[in-house]
Design a protein around this motif. Sequence first.
Motif, short mmCIF file in Angstrom:
data_model
loop_
_atom_site.label_atom_id
_atom_site.label_comp_id
_atom_site.label_asym_id
_atom_site.label_seq_id
_atom_site.Cartn_x
_atom_site.Cartn_y
_atom_site.Cartn_z
N TRP A 40 0.52 -0.78 0.14
CA TRP A 40 -0.32 0.32 0.24
C TRP A 40 0.76 1.22 -0.13
N TRP A 41 1.85 1.12 0.58
CA TRP A 41 2.61 2.14 0.37
C TRP A 41 3.63 2.87 -0.98
N CYS A 42 4.03 1.41 -2.12
CA CYS A 42 5.10 1.97 -2.70
C CYS A 42 3.93 1.12 -4.24
N GLY A 43 2.60 0.25 -3.70
CA GLY A 43 2.18 -0.31 -4.55
C GLY A 43 2.52 -1.26 -5.79
N ARG A 44 4.03 -1.26 -5.19
CA ARG A 44 4.75 -3.17 -5.94
C ARG A 44 4.11 -3.69 -5.81
N GLU A 45 4.00 -4.82 -6.05
CA GLU A 45 3.92 -6.51 -5.83
C GLU A 45 4.97 -6.93 -4.30
N ILE A 46 4.20 -7.55 -3.99
CA ILE A 46 4.50 -8.35 -2.71
C ILE A 46 4.48 -9.90 -3.14
#
Length: 94
Positions: free
Chosen positions: A26-32
Amino acid sequence: MADNPRNGRPYRRLCTQQRALGLPCWWCGREIDYQIIGPEAGRHPYAFTLDHQVPLSRGGSLLDPANARSAHRRCNSQRGNRLTTAQPIASRRW
């Protein structure tokens, strides 16, 4: 010595529920990378961590699902207890 609520069953259940959603950070928008689990997840910067939209130090609820967010370990650490989201770096060209 008081028990750490983050080691309790309700907190672990919330982490499991949030992980199951498979959301991006939710902070950087990249996949986890949700495949990183076990002992190595505690050191890997792109592993899942449960973050709180309103930080606990600012009165946020530890166990409220509405306050729970998926984040990379690195992003969660860099954010600290700020309330705002990351802002893009503005260009100095006008």
